[in-house]
Design a protein around this motif. Sequence first.
Motif, PDB file in Angstrom:
ATOM      1  N   GLU A  38      70.309   3.183  65.241  1.00 16.20           N
ATOM      2  CA  GLU A  38      69.338   2.217  65.446  1.00 16.20           C
ATOM      3  C   GLU A  38      69.149   1.559  64.182  1.00 16.20           C
ATOM      4  N   ALA A  39      69.655   1.456  62.838  1.00 15.09           N
ATOM      5  CA  ALA A  39      69.156   1.130  61.627  1.00 15.09           C
ATOM      6  C   ALA A  39      69.722  -0.300  61.807  1.00 15.09           C
ATOM      7  N   PRO A  40      68.725  -1.162  61.199  1.00 17.04           N
ATOM      8  CA  PRO A  40      68.906  -2.805  61.293  1.00 17.04           C
ATOM      9  C   PRO A  40      70.122  -2.901  60.479  1.00 17.04           C
ATOM     10  N   GLU A  41      70.795  -3.927  61.087  1.00 20.28           N
ATOM     11  CA  GLU A  41      72.035  -4.549  60.339  1.00 20.28           C
ATOM     12  C   GLU A  41      71.827  -5.471  59.200  1.00 20.28           C
ATOM     13  N   LYS A  42      70.443  -6.042  59.257  1.00 19.71           N
ATOM     14  CA  LYS A  42      70.405  -7.004  58.137  1.00 19.71           C
ATOM     15  C   LYS A  42      69.674  -6.252  57.097  1.00 19.71           C
ATOM     16  N   ASP A  43      70.262  -6.551  55.817  1.00 24.05           N
ATOM     17  CA  ASP A  43      69.659  -5.736  54.614  1.00 24.05           C
ATOM     18  C   ASP A  43      68.095  -5.949  54.484  1.00 24.05           C
ATOM     19  N   ASP A  44      67.622  -7.416  54.808  1.00 28.73           N
ATOM     20  CA  ASP A  44      66.213  -7.618  54.408  1.00 28.73           C
ATOM     21  C   ASP A  44      65.134  -6.805  55.577  1.00 28.73           C
ATOM     22  N   ALA A  45      66.039  -6.037  56.688  1.00 25.34           N
ATOM     23  CA  ALA A  45      65.216  -5.464  57.746  1.00 25.34           C
ATOM     24  C   ALA A  45      65.097  -3.830  57.177  1.00 25.34           C
ATOM     25  N   ARG A  46      65.816  -3.503  56.028  1.00 27.45           N
ATOM     26  CA  ARG A  46      65.719  -2.239  55.774  1.00 27.45           C
ATOM     27  C   ARG A  46      64.212  -1.760  55.118  1.00 27.45           C
ATOM     28  N   LEU A  47      64.130  -0.536  55.162  1.00 27.76           N
ATOM     29  CA  LEU A  47      62.811  -0.194  54.497  1.00 27.76           C
ATOM     30  C   LEU A  47      62.841   0.165  53.045  1.00 27.76           C
ATOM     31  N   ALA A  48      61.784  -0.007  52.387  1.00 22.55           N
ATOM     32  CA  ALA A  48      61.899   0.148  50.745  1.00 22.55           C
ATOM     33  C   ALA A  48      60.285   0.576  50.579  1.00 22.55           C
ATOM     34  N   LEU A  49      60.178   1.250  49.438  1.00 22.44           N
ATOM     35  CA  LEU A  49      58.939   1.815  49.006  1.00 22.44           C
ATOM     36  C   LEU A  49      58.404   0.489  48.291  1.00 22.44           C
ATOM     37  N   SER A  85      37.265   0.624  51.002  1.00 23.97           N
ATOM     38  CA  SER A  85      38.591   1.439  50.623  1.00 23.97           C
ATOM     39  C   SER A  85      39.503   1.017  51.873  1.00 23.97           C
ATOM     40  N   ILE A  86      40.822   0.681  51.674  1.00 19.04           N
ATOM     41  CA  ILE A  86      41.667   0.748  52.646  1.00 19.04           C
ATOM     42  C   ILE A  86      43.151   1.715  52.052  1.00 19.04           C
ATOM     43  N   GLU A  87      43.798   1.873  53.041  1.00 14.55           N
ATOM     44  CA  GLU A  87      45.329   2.531  52.409  1.00 14.55           C
ATOM     45  C   GLU A  87      46.424   1.964  53.442  1.00 14.55           C
ATOM     46  N   THR A  88      47.418   1.405  52.656  1.00 13.32           N
ATOM     47  CA  THR A  88      48.555   0.883  53.680  1.00 13.32           C
ATOM     48  C   THR A  88      49.734   1.943  53.392  1.00 13.32           C
ATOM     49  N   ARG A  89      50.483   1.627  54.281  1.00  7.76           N
ATOM     50  CA  ARG A  89      51.661   2.561  54.258  1.00  7.76           C
ATOM     51  C   ARG A  89      52.687   2.468  53.186  1.00  7.76           C
ATOM     52  N   ALA A  90      53.334   3.415  52.702  1.00  9.06           N
ATOM     53  CA  ALA A  90      54.061   3.508  51.548  1.00  9.06           C
ATOM     54  C   ALA A  90      55.387   2.631  51.429  1.00  9.06           C
ATOM     55  N   VAL A  91      56.102   2.348  52.792  1.00  8.02           N
ATOM     56  CA  VAL A  91      57.165   1.527  52.944  1.00  8.02           C
ATOM     57  C   VAL A  91      56.899   0.056  53.692  1.00  8.02           C
ATOM     58  N   GLU A  92      57.635  -0.881  53.121  1.00  6.54           N
ATOM     59  CA  GLU A  92      57.738  -2.111  53.740  1.00  6.54           C
ATOM     60  C   GLU A  92      58.942  -2.477  53.963  1.00  6.54           C
ATOM     61  N   THR A  93      59.166  -3.660  54.797  1.00 11.41           N
ATOM     62  CA  THR A  93      60.550  -4.177  54.898  1.00 11.41           C
ATOM     63  C   THR A  93      61.058  -4.587  53.414  1.00 11.41           C
ATOM     64  N   VAL A  94      62.396  -4.948  53.333  1.00  8.60           N
ATOM     65  CA  VAL A  94      62.907  -5.571  51.962  1.00  8.60           C
ATOM     66  C   VAL A  94      62.721  -6.840  51.757  1.00  8.60           C
ATOM     67  N   VAL A 114      65.101   1.564  48.057  1.00  8.93           N
ATOM     68  CA  VAL A 114      65.353   1.408  49.306  1.00  8.93           C
ATOM     69  C   VAL A 114      65.258   2.638  49.937  1.00  8.93           C
ATOM     70  N   VAL A 115      64.716   2.906  51.231  1.00  3.90           N
ATOM     71  CA  VAL A 115      64.445   4.123  51.819  1.00  3.90           C
ATOM     72  C   VAL A 115      65.706   4.426  53.239  1.00  3.90           C
ATOM     73  N   SER A 116      66.350   5.269  53.220  1.00  5.04           N
ATOM     74  CA  SER A 116      67.214   5.659  54.355  1.00  5.04           C
ATOM     75  C   SER A 116      67.460   7.079  54.504  1.00  5.04           C
ATOM     76  N   ARG A 117      67.829   7.120  55.775  1.00  9.71           N
ATOM     77  CA  ARG A 117      67.930   8.671  56.208  1.00  9.71           C
ATOM     78  C   ARG A 117      69.387   9.194  55.611  1.00  9.71           C
ATOM     79  N   LEU A 118      69.263  10.453  55.441  1.00 12.22           N
ATOM     80  CA  LEU A 118      70.796  11.126  55.006  1.00 12.22           C
ATOM     81  C   LEU A 118      71.705  10.930  55.989  1.00 12.22           C
ATOM     82  N   GLN A 119      71.261  11.235  57.336  1.00 15.13           N
ATOM     83  CA  GLN A 119      72.252  11.040  58.500  1.00 15.13           C
ATOM     84  C   GLN A 119      72.126   9.499  59.092  1.00 15.13           C
TER      85      GLN A 119
END
Length: 450
Positions: free
Chosen positions: A72-83, A39-48, A63-68
């Motif tokens: 330091e958020a990544p400028e490139k869309d592909d570097a954003r986090l997503a479920l 058994s393994i478990e991986t994180r819920a998010v990956e980069t886009v 896509v996952v983002s902070r309300l505020q």
Amino acid sequence: MARKTSLSGFPEWLPEERLVELHVLDVLRETFELHGFSSIETRAVETVEQLLRKGEIDKEVYVVSRLQEDEEAPEKDDARLALHFDLTVPFARYVVENGGHLTFPFRRYQMQKVWRGERPQEGRAREFTQADIDVVGDGALPFRYDVELALVMIDALAKLPIPPFVLRVNNRKLAEGFYRGIGLQDTAGVLRNIDKLEKIGPEKVAQALCDELGASPEQARAALQLASIRTEDTSFVEQVRALGVNTQLLEEGLQELAEVVGEASRRAPGTVVADLSIARGLDYYTGTVYETVLVGHEQLGSVCSGGRYESLASTGKKTYPGVGLSVGVTRLVSRILAQGMAEASRKVPTAVLVSLVDEESWSQAQDVAGQLRARGIACEVSASAAKFGKQIRYAERRGIPYVWFTVRAEDGSLAHEVKDIRSGEQVRADPAAWTPPAEDLRPVVRPAGA
């Protein structure tokens, strides 16, 4: 079943329904471990970028983002986090990052939530649980694992409280070799259209092949002839060869598919079908592909699917080929509950309610509960010293089968009795020795009518 939640596509179960889901997960876990999977478990998010490397699923990704706003958020869309939308892509990343610490071939199982932004409907949710098994090799992976995984999944599904099922198998090498042999070079496009065959029918698929891919009517007809072949044994080989197409890739796919179907039909006759219409929508599959349907519930769609992938996990210098299957646990459980296929023997894990004779006896009741729990008997203590009849009715509403009574005799000694509130039988009992019948020790999930 539980009422529909206020947020569509995010199912929630009542306690007795959750017991059914836990039973399904336990059966799968135990079976996978019996076959040597860790058994393994991986994180819920990956980069886009990681999630969108293979397959056209960009519209389904959350896509996952902070309300505020994050400076330091990544400028490139592909570097954003997503479920993550499945467990295979995160697993591929996990293998690449941990390859130096793993022993190959690496056998893993993984049970987690995944998220897809689909339109909610029966069998499709936005948040759901998957149970995956994969075997991954370092540089190469013997084809024999394609056969083994089919057998492991047949073993697991056969233990669940579900109707008979059919594991439908195809091979992308077979399909792609055939398409190229008839002059259709956009094999991925053909596969995507063939994958819609059950949804829109052969006429619309043929039209799409002609309109979108430039296929001639003869080429579209040949592609549909291939997709119409279904056998429970290896006789599909001669049926394909009778279509008059001959390429090396086609022949390789025929041999591989024959190995899977031949061995599976020998060990589990009637559960495996060579179905040459199976394509699978994701682009990372390169060989064997699997889909599983419940007999009589085909409209639900596949409840277990997967396939072989040669280069999903890669560092550039090193490639980790693999083969895997994924069970749609939420889809299965939803159908089990909706159709009343199985139910738990009671609503709660609690086997015994320890009653209170008066408010001062609460600590004494906790002593009794502690003795019972020490021997693996789930119990709870009444919150107040209501009349015994009221405490018994509380146990009935909760689905607790036994009520424990402790009273002090005239000589000052304690007398213990336990009542089976279903039969009304009440007997003397020693909290250090009494045990309920095995079938009452914990909730049991049984097929309907059992």
